[in-house]
Design a protein around this motif. Structure first.
Motif, PDB file in Angstrom:
ATOM      1  N   GLU A 205      40.752   5.397 -16.775  1.00  0.00           N
ATOM      2  CA  GLU A 205      40.243   6.831 -16.386  1.00  0.00           C
ATOM      3  C   GLU A 205      39.051   6.808 -15.590  1.00  0.00           C
ATOM      4  O   GLU A 205      38.389   5.794 -15.615  1.00  0.00           O
ATOM      5  N   ASP A 206      38.815   7.960 -14.721  1.00  0.00           N
ATOM      6  CA  ASP A 206      37.863   8.031 -13.810  1.00  0.00           C
ATOM      7  C   ASP A 206      36.325   7.901 -14.564  1.00  0.00           C
ATOM      8  O   ASP A 206      35.488   7.295 -14.199  1.00  0.00           O
ATOM      9  N   GLN A 207      36.348   8.457 -15.824  1.00  0.00           N
ATOM     10  CA  GLN A 207      34.941   8.437 -16.614  1.00  0.00           C
ATOM     11  C   GLN A 207      34.711   6.962 -16.879  1.00  0.00           C
ATOM     12  O   GLN A 207      33.592   6.653 -16.915  1.00  0.00           O
ATOM     13  N   ALA A 208      35.963   6.266 -17.465  1.00  0.00           N
ATOM     14  CA  ALA A 208      35.580   4.765 -17.678  1.00  0.00           C
ATOM     15  C   ALA A 208      35.163   4.105 -16.417  1.00  0.00           C
ATOM     16  O   ALA A 208      34.238   3.227 -16.661  1.00  0.00           O
TER      17      ALA A 208
ATOM     18  N   ARG B 174      43.233   1.531  -9.133  1.00  0.00           N
ATOM     19  CA  ARG B 174      43.631   3.199  -9.247  1.00  0.00           C
ATOM     20  C   ARG B 174      43.939   3.833  -7.929  1.00  0.00           C
ATOM     21  O   ARG B 174      44.623   4.678  -7.849  1.00  0.00           O
ATOM     22  N   TYR B 175      43.047   3.384  -7.204  1.00  0.00           N
ATOM     23  CA  TYR B 175      42.994   4.009  -5.915  1.00  0.00           C
ATOM     24  C   TYR B 175      43.312   3.659  -4.284  1.00  0.00           C
ATOM     25  O   TYR B 175      43.103   4.235  -3.454  1.00  0.00           O
ATOM     26  N   GLY B 176      43.423   2.097  -4.470  1.00  0.00           N
ATOM     27  CA  GLY B 176      43.586   1.420  -3.274  1.00  0.00           C
ATOM     28  C   GLY B 176      44.478   1.962  -2.434  1.00  0.00           C
ATOM     29  O   GLY B 176      44.246   2.163  -1.413  1.00  0.00           O
TER      30      GLY B 176
ATOM     31  N   HIS C   6      38.209  12.326  -5.259  1.00  0.00           N
ATOM     32  CA  HIS C   6      37.655  12.981  -4.151  1.00  0.00           C
ATOM     33  C   HIS C   6      36.696  12.514  -3.361  1.00  0.00           C
ATOM     34  O   HIS C   6      36.374  12.343  -2.386  1.00  0.00           O
ATOM     35  N   TYR C   7      35.675  11.794  -4.492  1.00  0.00           N
ATOM     36  CA  TYR C   7      34.454  11.252  -3.786  1.00  0.00           C
ATOM     37  C   TYR C   7      34.998  10.130  -2.967  1.00  0.00           C
ATOM     38  O   TYR C   7      34.380   9.910  -1.886  1.00  0.00           O
ATOM     39  N   LEU C   8      35.820   9.148  -3.241  1.00  0.00           N
ATOM     40  CA  LEU C   8      36.339   8.210  -2.709  1.00  0.00           C
ATOM     41  C   LEU C   8      36.900   8.600  -1.368  1.00  0.00           C
ATOM     42  O   LEU C   8      36.662   7.848  -0.326  1.00  0.00           O
TER      43      LEU C   8
ATOM     44  N   ILE D 275      34.672   9.558   1.272  1.00  0.00           N
ATOM     45  CA  ILE D 275      33.897   8.415   1.899  1.00  0.00           C
ATOM     46  C   ILE D 275      34.938   7.770   2.963  1.00  0.00           C
ATOM     47  O   ILE D 275      34.359   7.354   3.894  1.00  0.00           O
ATOM     48  N   THR D 276      36.085   7.338   2.422  1.00  0.00           N
ATOM     49  CA  THR D 276      37.206   6.758   3.304  1.00  0.00           C
ATOM     50  C   THR D 276      37.473   7.701   4.523  1.00  0.00           C
ATOM     51  O   THR D 276      37.474   7.149   5.525  1.00  0.00           O
ATOM     52  N   ARG D 277      37.703   8.826   4.555  1.00  0.00           N
ATOM     53  CA  ARG D 277      37.731   9.669   5.792  1.00  0.00           C
ATOM     54  C   ARG D 277      36.690   9.932   6.507  1.00  0.00           C
ATOM     55  O   ARG D 277      36.944   9.416   7.726  1.00  0.00           O
ATOM     56  N   ASN D 278      35.497   9.843   6.215  1.00  0.00           N
ATOM     57  CA  ASN D 278      34.330   9.876   7.039  1.00  0.00           C
ATOM     58  C   ASN D 278      34.154   8.546   7.721  1.00  0.00           C
ATOM     59  O   ASN D 278      34.036   8.377   9.075  1.00  0.00           O
TER      60      ASN D 278
END
Length: 186
Positions: A2-5, A24-26, A68-70, A73-76
């Motif tokens: 999970e994100d918090q971990a 998780r997000y690749g 959303h944070y990642l 960053i990726t979009r920018n």
């Protein structure tokens, strides 16, 4: 995991954070970058740079939503790469995206006042998105944040392309009206 971990691993400076972020997000981040860049190689580099930025910014940053944070960053980074790669000339798809929104959102870049106005415009845009139906919000974000094509959105949503185009047009018209009521000069 999970994100918090995962965020806890970043705070501990454990390199496992990067592996877990990638697991998780690749694929999600690669899709965002690929939609904007249309190059697998460039997209993979942007995703790698995203992990590097996340590593260097967490902590002190403590994002509420790692996804959303990642993605931001990726979009920018992808948009920066697109600008660099095209050396002042916009990619055809990016030009289409911007032309679809130019009647709704003024282009203001440069001075401190313009930056402030852009931030205020962002706040108004978020308020607008909160007010529209969830389905229309999903279409709008898929098109203008994630840079998905109309065909991709239609396939994902299971609706005809013409319906996607129509709903995007209606949403842009509503956005224009909303911004005008809020005093934004278009």
């Amino acid at each position: 995991m999970e994100d918090q971990a995962i965020l806890a691993l970043y705070r501990e400076r454990s390199e496992t954070a990067l592996a877990e972020t990638s697991r998780r997000y690749g694929a999600y981040l690669l899709a965002i970058a690929s939609n904007l860049l249309h190059s697998r190689e460039d997209a993979e580099e942007v995703v790698g740079d995203t992990y590097w930025r996340a590593w260097n910014s967490i902590p002190p940053a403590a994002p509420r939503s790692l996804k959303h944070y990642l993605s931001r960053i990726t979009r920018n980074l992808a948009l920066d790469r697109l600008d660099y790669r095209s050396a002042g000339k916009r990619d055809v798809e990016a030009t289409v995206l911007l032309s679809e929104l130019e009647e709704c959102i003024p282009d203001r870049r440069g001075s401190a006042e313009e930056c402030w106005e852009a931030k205020e415009l962002g706040i108004l845009l978020n308020r607008f998105l909160e007010q529209i139906p969830r389905e229309d919000r999903a279409l709008f974000l898929a098109r203008y944040y994630y840079a998905a094509t109309v065909r991709q959105i239609a396939a994902l949503q299971g609706i005809p392309e013409r319906r996607v185009k129509y709903r995007l047009t209606v949403t842009r018209d509503k956005l224009k009206t909303y911004l005008e009521k809020e005093g934004v000069i278009l």
